[in-house]
Design a protein around this motif. Structure first.
Motif, PDB file in Angstrom:
ATOM      1  N   LEU A   8      35.666  56.868  32.201  1.00  0.00           N
ATOM      2  CA  LEU A   8      35.231  57.948  31.313  1.00  0.00           C
ATOM      3  C   LEU A   8      35.610  57.648  29.870  1.00  0.00           C
ATOM      4  N   ALA A   9      36.730  56.950  29.675  1.00  0.00           N
ATOM      5  CA  ALA A   9      37.156  56.603  28.324  1.00  0.00           C
ATOM      6  C   ALA A   9      36.377  55.397  27.804  1.00  0.00           C
ATOM      7  N   GLY A  10      35.552  54.820  28.680  1.00  0.00           N
ATOM      8  CA  GLY A  10      34.677  53.732  28.244  1.00  0.00           C
ATOM      9  C   GLY A  10      35.336  52.371  28.258  1.00  0.00           C
ATOM     10  N   TYR A  11      36.428  52.210  29.022  1.00  0.00           N
ATOM     11  CA  TYR A  11      37.067  50.894  29.097  1.00  0.00           C
ATOM     12  C   TYR A  11      36.243  49.985  29.994  1.00  0.00           C
ATOM     13  N   ALA A  12      35.935  48.784  29.488  1.00  0.00           N
ATOM     14  CA  ALA A  12      35.125  47.858  30.275  1.00  0.00           C
ATOM     15  C   ALA A  12      35.928  47.305  31.443  1.00  0.00           C
ATOM     16  N   ASP A  13      37.272  47.244  31.257  1.00  0.00           N
ATOM     17  CA  ASP A  13      38.114  46.643  32.295  1.00  0.00           C
ATOM     18  C   ASP A  13      38.742  47.712  33.184  1.00  0.00           C
ATOM     19  N   ALA A  14      37.974  48.772  33.421  1.00  0.00           N
ATOM     20  CA  ALA A  14      38.515  49.910  34.177  1.00  0.00           C
ATOM     21  C   ALA A  14      39.095  49.467  35.509  1.00  0.00           C
ATOM     22  N   GLU A  15      38.402  48.559  36.193  1.00  0.00           N
ATOM     23  CA  GLU A  15      38.856  48.200  37.536  1.00  0.00           C
ATOM     24  C   GLU A  15      40.188  47.446  37.513  1.00  0.00           C
ATOM     25  N   SER A  16      40.318  46.479  36.572  1.00  0.00           N
ATOM     26  CA  SER A  16      41.571  45.729  36.557  1.00  0.00           C
ATOM     27  C   SER A  16      42.733  46.630  36.126  1.00  0.00           C
ATOM     28  N   ARG A  17      42.445  47.559  35.199  1.00  0.00           N
ATOM     29  CA  ARG A  17      43.473  48.527  34.818  1.00  0.00           C
ATOM     30  C   ARG A  17      43.904  49.336  36.047  1.00  0.00           C
ATOM     31  N   ALA A  18      42.895  49.763  36.829  1.00  0.00           N
ATOM     32  CA  ALA A  18      43.197  50.600  37.995  1.00  0.00           C
ATOM     33  C   ALA A  18      44.034  49.818  38.997  1.00  0.00           C
ATOM     34  N   ARG A  19      43.663  48.554  39.210  1.00  0.00           N
ATOM     35  CA  ARG A  19      44.439  47.725  40.143  1.00  0.00           C
ATOM     36  C   ARG A  19      45.887  47.617  39.682  1.00  0.00           C
ATOM     37  N   ARG A  20      46.067  47.390  38.350  1.00  0.00           N
ATOM     38  CA  ARG A  20      47.421  47.270  37.814  1.00  0.00           C
ATOM     39  C   ARG A  20      48.187  48.570  38.012  1.00  0.00           C
ATOM     40  N   ALA A  21      47.506  49.681  37.704  1.00  0.00           N
ATOM     41  CA  ALA A  21      48.156  50.988  37.819  1.00  0.00           C
ATOM     42  C   ALA A  21      48.586  51.255  39.254  1.00  0.00           C
ATOM     43  N   LEU A  22      47.738  50.911  40.215  1.00  0.00           N
ATOM     44  CA  LEU A  22      48.089  51.129  41.619  1.00  0.00           C
ATOM     45  C   LEU A  22      49.217  50.200  42.041  1.00  0.00           C
ATOM     46  N   ASP A  23      49.212  49.015  41.477  1.00  0.00           N
ATOM     47  CA  ASP A  23      50.275  48.061  41.759  1.00  0.00           C
ATOM     48  C   ASP A  23      51.607  48.635  41.280  1.00  0.00           C
ATOM     49  N   ARG A  24      51.555  49.246  40.093  1.00  0.00           N
ATOM     50  CA  ARG A  24      52.790  49.797  39.517  1.00  0.00           C
ATOM     51  C   ARG A  24      53.347  50.945  40.352  1.00  0.00           C
ATOM     52  N   VAL A  25      52.474  51.685  41.012  1.00  0.00           N
ATOM     53  CA  VAL A  25      52.988  52.781  41.852  1.00  0.00           C
ATOM     54  C   VAL A  25      53.200  52.311  43.286  1.00  0.00           C
TER      55      VAL A  25
ATOM     56  N   LEU B 230      51.027  50.773  45.413  1.00  0.00           N
ATOM     57  CA  LEU B 230      49.950  51.006  46.378  1.00  0.00           C
ATOM     58  C   LEU B 230      48.887  49.911  46.315  1.00  0.00           C
ATOM     59  N   SER B 231      49.305  48.717  45.938  1.00  0.00           N
ATOM     60  CA  SER B 231      48.298  47.649  45.784  1.00  0.00           C
ATOM     61  C   SER B 231      47.651  47.295  47.121  1.00  0.00           C
ATOM     62  N   LYS B 232      48.292  47.681  48.229  1.00  0.00           N
ATOM     63  CA  LYS B 232      47.697  47.371  49.535  1.00  0.00           C
ATOM     64  C   LYS B 232      46.839  48.522  50.068  1.00  0.00           C
ATOM     65  N   ARG B 233      46.741  49.596  49.299  1.00  0.00           N
ATOM     66  CA  ARG B 233      45.973  50.757  49.807  1.00  0.00           C
ATOM     67  C   ARG B 233      44.746  51.037  48.947  1.00  0.00           C
ATOM     68  N   LEU B 234      44.261  49.985  48.270  1.00  0.00           N
ATOM     69  CA  LEU B 234      43.159  50.191  47.311  1.00  0.00           C
ATOM     70  C   LEU B 234      41.938  50.847  47.925  1.00  0.00           C
ATOM     71  N   THR B 235      41.608  50.403  49.150  1.00  0.00           N
ATOM     72  CA  THR B 235      40.350  50.876  49.738  1.00  0.00           C
ATOM     73  C   THR B 235      40.548  52.080  50.653  1.00  0.00           C
ATOM     74  N   HIS B 236      41.743  52.638  50.628  1.00  0.00           N
ATOM     75  CA  HIS B 236      41.976  53.795  51.482  1.00  0.00           C
ATOM     76  C   HIS B 236      41.457  55.068  50.814  1.00  0.00           C
ATOM     77  N   TYR B 237      40.970  55.965  51.671  1.00  0.00           N
ATOM     78  CA  TYR B 237      40.507  57.261  51.175  1.00  0.00           C
ATOM     79  C   TYR B 237      41.677  58.241  51.190  1.00  0.00           C
ATOM     80  N   PRO B 238      41.603  59.292  50.351  1.00  0.00           N
ATOM     81  CA  PRO B 238      42.724  60.244  50.287  1.00  0.00           C
ATOM     82  C   PRO B 238      43.183  60.730  51.655  1.00  0.00           C
ATOM     83  N   TYR B 239      42.209  60.995  52.570  1.00  0.00           N
ATOM     84  CA  TYR B 239      42.629  61.560  53.861  1.00  0.00           C
ATOM     85  C   TYR B 239      43.396  60.533  54.704  1.00  0.00           C
TER      86      TYR B 239
END
Lengths: 245, 835
Positions: free
Chosen positions: A136-153, A155-164
């Motif tokens: 939404l903020a228009g970052y072209a590298d949204a996916e790599s940012r998201a991967r990094r962010a999940l890694d930091r919390v 959850l890098s092994k749960r990328l494809t998991h759904y909330p439920y």
């Protein structure tokens, strides 16, 4: 600790000067803010004459009993709603002069949210949920940012998991990763540990503060949890819609 | 937010991802299915109608085998032919009539065409040497001792190469099988197969006598000015000048009526789809509200949200449009298989243009019914993330848009604003009646809420508690069931009852073209064979020229049916007494003593057309003489007796002047095992034509059955659309049911108890829908029976049984399908996801 004890403790803190605004550039400011809602012929005052100033990088807890107006104040500070009177400034922009879309544009990339009920999109994977604000903020590298962010919390092994497919704690970690993915200047958190058990809540709090330290993000959170409030640099106590300062 | 985030591309990416994950969520799946059904039904009929239209249009150039023609009952005078030839036009005369051909011991009624050299002036015949052998184009007519026949004649009479056929007094060699006859047209009406002979061979057959029932035409081809001049000249009485576009109006009418039935079936499917789309879109809009608030919270603008919501719908619309078109393509093939065989012309392969119309229709559905309720979600404020009750609204605009779109949809599909409005009015009226009945039934159930065991109470209680939703679901399913039940009633109860009204010993053979001098020999012929008291009716033709002394022509009347009727020559008869198939409505029967009086007895059809009453005077020309007759009684003829009857009848002796011109006709029942009698008849009286009414009725029945099957097939789409409405209605209360079910299970209710409760609820809803539909079908069928079929109609318990049981089964199945997973999921998980 009861709410009354909590309020009493915080009042003493405030008197001791621990609630005073920090110095430095203000990212959020409110002056003379009140919120009234009309219900039939009666008018209900939720917030009354609130003045506050939150500096960049500061950690602030808004506390108070149920119905004291904490969440309303948070939503006004984030520009989700407009006050009945008074003015709020977010990252240097007066919100009163902006329409809803302009306020949304101001939030995009600057403001992150963490909710008590996580508010993840059920049909999206963890990765897709986290990418959303960066996209939404228009970052072209949204996916790599998201991967990094999940890694930091963690959850890098749960990328494809759904909330439920995730536990409550994991869902909140995804929500935190989402909040930080757009590298916001300010993070608003509404009872971030409210739906979690003590231990899980502790880990979530650690995470929030660590991200605050690393990224220098301003953290404004609403909580009942005295332990969590105490870890913040400043506590704002709301009582019956008034800020006790 | 940056420009790229607000751009359509970003929104499209988001919504396609969203759809990939969420299109199977209940309401989007239903919305998609409803769109598929509407596109499929509209494109099936659109593609099929387009093929028929093109088949007819492709032929219109040579549809009459000429540029223009003059048609007449009587042979056209040679002087007219000569005059027209002098203007530079090419001409060819054709004479058509029904007659019987003989081959050995077998007979067959055929439509004989005797054509002059030069026929056809436009187009060409395609002739093969034997059935299904390679055909060649010919622009000539058979030799004087040759006949060309339809393949049906060949097959029915089991002919072999080199066969001969007897027609009247002449024998013809079969030298060609007609594969294509340009001026045969694409008609449902030409039921008898063709036998084409040379016009020069006609007199020798002795089939054409004075007053024979023939149709004559003078085909014309040439320059436009010369053709226009023909239109301006005076033509012999009874002759009409026709250009190709007006030459075969019956083709257009026949296809038009079949087309209208199909259109109504499609309109029903589309209206129901529209309801399903509106319901599921509203629900989708509701469910999007939380997500929209969250997106706005994270910085999405209303515009971005609008793009997301819109592109989701249009992506779904595109998918549904493609799937619907594919199903429609199969559907049109089914329609072509059912109805195409009724056309003489081969159907051209489908063109894709009608798909655009179907997609246009889908666009109206999307813009009018789906988009407005979904786009309301765009206005949800971000504060909803904290306050769930913010952003709920009801809008009259959405309803008004839906109503306007319904009119547009119907107008688009029906192509006629009045038809569109009347269908919409009918739909709204039916819905209202169904809703009132449903409300009444649900209200009656209310006391049962406290009856029975827990599970039963839970199920019945739900129906009564959610009264609005229950009524909605009953109406939705009721409407779909009504369409099906009504079709079954019309087909089984009414059409069959109508057919069965014909008594088993009703005449099945009509003998016409009996000359006055043949009356006695013919009676003797039948008496010898055990058929006694054969009544022969004289028949003379007359034309009405004045009514109560005032001259009349077709132009004196506005009503098209009256105009057509006045334009025709009337067949008149005379008798001293009437049979029991004539009921006296007004006036008195005459007696034998009234012979010769200028009196007239009329069927009430004449009263209806002319507004005539007792004492009115009709002036007719018969055999070049005018005669004025006074109406002394009004009858109602029971046409279903299948006995010869006439609109206009006089006492004997009144029409003496015309009597010499009269022909006779009779009708009798010939049992199947005595058909050999007809062969003897044709041999002895070759000019007499025997019409096998039974065969004609069977052919008509075949056509009706196929049209009914086609309409039924299309009502299958209406049923699918009705199921979508029902599913949408069930889906609407799903969240509430999920929560309730989870709570009940948490509180200790056994899975079985809840299952029985749910099944009870759906069973009751389905039963109510079936009963409501049966009641409405019964009422409509009663009106149809009285007004259209003029039949007594009784209570049909089977209808109620099928309606009730069918409805109950359908709803239980659909409801179970919708909620099956909820029952299998542990309450903890259900509650967590419901929160």
């Amino acid at each position: 600790m009861s709410e009354r004890e909590l309020e009493a403790g915080l009042e003493s803190d405030v008197k001791a000067g621990r609630g005073m605004a920090a110095s430095g550039r203000a990212v959020v400011e409110a002056s003379g803010v009140s919120k009234r809602i009309q219900s039939g012929s009666t008018s209900l005052t939720i917030l009354e004459a609130v003045d506050l100033r939150i500096a960049e990088g500061e950690t602030v807890a808004i506390v108070g009993s149920s119905g004291s107006g904490k969440t309303t104040l948070l939503s006004l500070l984030a520009g989700l709603d407009l006050p009945s009177t008074g003015e709020i400034t977010l990252d240097g922009r007066a919100l009163g002069a902006l329409d809803e879309d302009a306020r949304a544009a101001l939030r995009a990339g600057r403001v992150g949210f963490v909710f008590q009920s996580f508010q993840l999109l059920g049909g999206f994977t963890a990765l897709e949920n986290v990418m959303l604000p960066a996209e939404l903020a228009g970052y072209a590298d949204a996916e790599s940012r998201a991967r990094r962010a999940l890694d930091r919390v963690g959850l890098s092994k749960r990328l494809t998991h759904y909330p439920y497919q995730l536990s409550g704690g994991e869902q909140q970690r995804v929500a935190i990763a989402r909040a930080y993915c757009g590298e916001p200047r300010i993070l608003f958190a509404d009872e971030p540990t409210g739906n979690l058990d003590h231990d899980t809540g502790e880990r979530i709090v650690e995470l929030l503060f660590e991200l605050n330290r690393v990224g220098g993000t301003t953290l404004v959170l609403v909580t009942h949890d005295m332990g969590l409030a105490a870890r913040c640099g400043r506590q704002l106590l709301l009582s019956q819609g008034r800020l006790l300062t | 937010m940056s420009a790229s985030a607000s751009s359509f591309g970003a929104a499209l990416r988001f919504s396609s991802r969203r759809l990939r994950r969420g299109w199977r969520s209940g309401e989007l799946l239903i919305l998609t299915l409803a769109l598929v059904v509407s596109v499929a039904s509209a494109s099936a009929v659109g593609l099929f109608s387009d093929r028929v239209r093109r088949a007819v249009t492709q032929q219109s150039g040579d549809a009459i085998g000429a540029d223009a023609l003059i048609s007449s009952r009587d042979a056209l005078p040679q002087t007219l032919v000569d005059e027209l030839r002098a203007t530079g036009l090419r001409t060819a005369r054709i004479t058509e009539f029904a007659s019987v051909v003989l081959s050995g011991e077998d007979t067959l009624l055929v439509s004989v065409k005797a054509a002059e050299a030069g026929y056809p002036l436009r187009g060409a015949l395609r002739i093969a040497d034997a059935p299904f052998a390679p055909a060649r184009e010919v622009r000539e007519v058979p030799g004087v001792d040759e006949v060309w026949i339809d393949v049906r004649v060949w097959q029915t009479l089991n002919l072999q190469p080199g066969a001969s056929l007897q027609l009247g007094e002449s024998t013809f060699r079969v030298t060609g099988v007609i594969e294509y006859e340009p001026d045969r047209g694409a008609g449902f009406t030409d039921l008898a197969p063709r036998a084409l002979i040379n016009a020069q061979a006609l007199p020798a057959t002795q089939l054409i006598g004075v007053g024979s029932r023939t149709q004559n035409a003078l085909l014309l081809a040439g320059d436009e000015p010369a053709l226009q001049a023909v239109g301006e000249r005076e033509l012999p009485a009874g002759a009409r000048y026709l250009r190709p576009d007006k030459a075969r109006p019956e083709v257009g009418r026949a296809l038009g009526s079949a087309g209208q039935f199909l259109d109504i079936a499609v309109l029903a499917a589309i209206l129901l789809s529209a309801a399903a789309v509106a319901l599921s879109a509203r629900q989708h809009g509701q469910r999007q509200r939380d997500e929209v608030a969250l997106l706005k919270c994270m910085g999405a603008s209303s515009r971005y949200v609008g793009w997301v919501l819109m592109s989701q719908l249009f992506l779904l619309g595109a998918l549904a449009g493609l799937a619907g078109a594919a199903i429609g393509f199969v559907g049109q093939a089914v329609l072509a298989a059912l109805l195409g065989a009724l056309l003489d012309a081969p159907l051209p392969s489908p063109s894709l243009v009608p798909l655009l119309t179907a997609w246009g229709l889908e666009l109206i559905l999307l813009l009018g019914f789906a988009l407005p309720p979904v786009l309301r979600a765009r206005k949800v404020p971000p504060i909803r993330v904290f306050q769930r009750n913010v952003g709920e609204d009801r809008s009259l605009v959405v309803g008004a848009l839906a109503l306007g779109s319904a009119v547009a949809l119907l107008w688009w599909q029906a192509g006629d604003p009045m038809l569109a409005l009347s269908v919409l009015g009918g739909a709204l009226g039916t819905t209202l009646v169904l809703a009132l009945m449903a409300w009444g039934f649900v209200w009656l159930l209310t006391p049962l809420r406290r009856a029975g065991r827990t599970a039963l109470r839970f199920g019945l209680g739900n129906v009564a508690r959610r009264r609005g939703s229950s009524v909605g679901q009953v109406v939705a399913l009721g409407a779909a069931l009504l369409a099906l039940l009504l079709l079954a009633v019309v087909q089984r109860d009414l059409l069959d009852a109508w057919r069965n009204r014909v008594p088993p010993d009703a005449p099945n053979q009509f003998l016409i073209n009996i000359q006055p001098e043949q009356v006695e020999p013919l009676q003797a012929f039948f008496t010898q064979r055990g058929y006694r008291d054969l009544q022969l009716w004289p028949m003379a033709r007359g034309r009405m020229v004045a009514f109560n002394g005032k001259p009349v022509t077709a132009d004196s009347f506005d009503d098209p049916e009256t105009r057509r009727w006045i334009n025709r020559e009337f067949n008149m008869s005379w008798t001293a007494s009437f049979g029991d198939d004539n009921e006296l409505l007004e006036g008195q029967w005459w007696t034998a003593a009234d012979a010769g009086k200028p009196w007239l007895s009329v069927d009430d059809y004449v009263v209806e057309r002319l507004g005539a009453k007792l004492g009115d005077k009709l002036t007719l020309t018969m055999a070049d003489r005018e005669i004025e007759l006074t109406i002394v009684n009004i009858r109602r003829v029971k046409w279903e007796s299948f006995k010869p009857n006439f609109f206009l009848v006089t006492p004997p002796g009144t029409l003496d002047a015309a009597a010499g011109m009269a022909q006779y006709l009779t009708a009798l029942h010939v049992p199947r095992d005595q058909r050999g009698l007809l062969r003897d008849l044709i041999r002895e009286f070759p000019n007499v034509t025997a019409f096998d009414i039974e065969a004609t009725m069977n052919q008509v029945r075949g056509i009706v059955d196929r049209v009914v099957q086609a309409v039924q097939f299309l009502f299958g789409f209406a049923l699918a659309a009705g199921a979508c409405v029902l599913l949408a209605a069930i889906e609407n209360t799903r969240a509430e049911r999920v929560r309730e079910t989870a709570l009940l299970r948490t509180l200790g209710a056994a899975r079985r108890t809840i299952a029985i409760g749910l099944v009870t609820e759906y069973l009751v809803l389905g039963l109510l829908a079936g009963l409501v539909a049966a009641a409405a079908a019964q009422i409509i069928a009663w009106v149809l029976a009285r007004q259209v079929f003029e039949l007594p109609y009784s209570w049909s318990p089977l209808l109620w049984l099928f309606g009730g049981v069918g409805g109950a089964l359908l709803v239980v199945l659909l409801g179970w399908w919708s909620l099956r997973k909820v029952l299998d999921t542990p309450p903890r998980v259900v509650l967590a996801s419901a929160n």
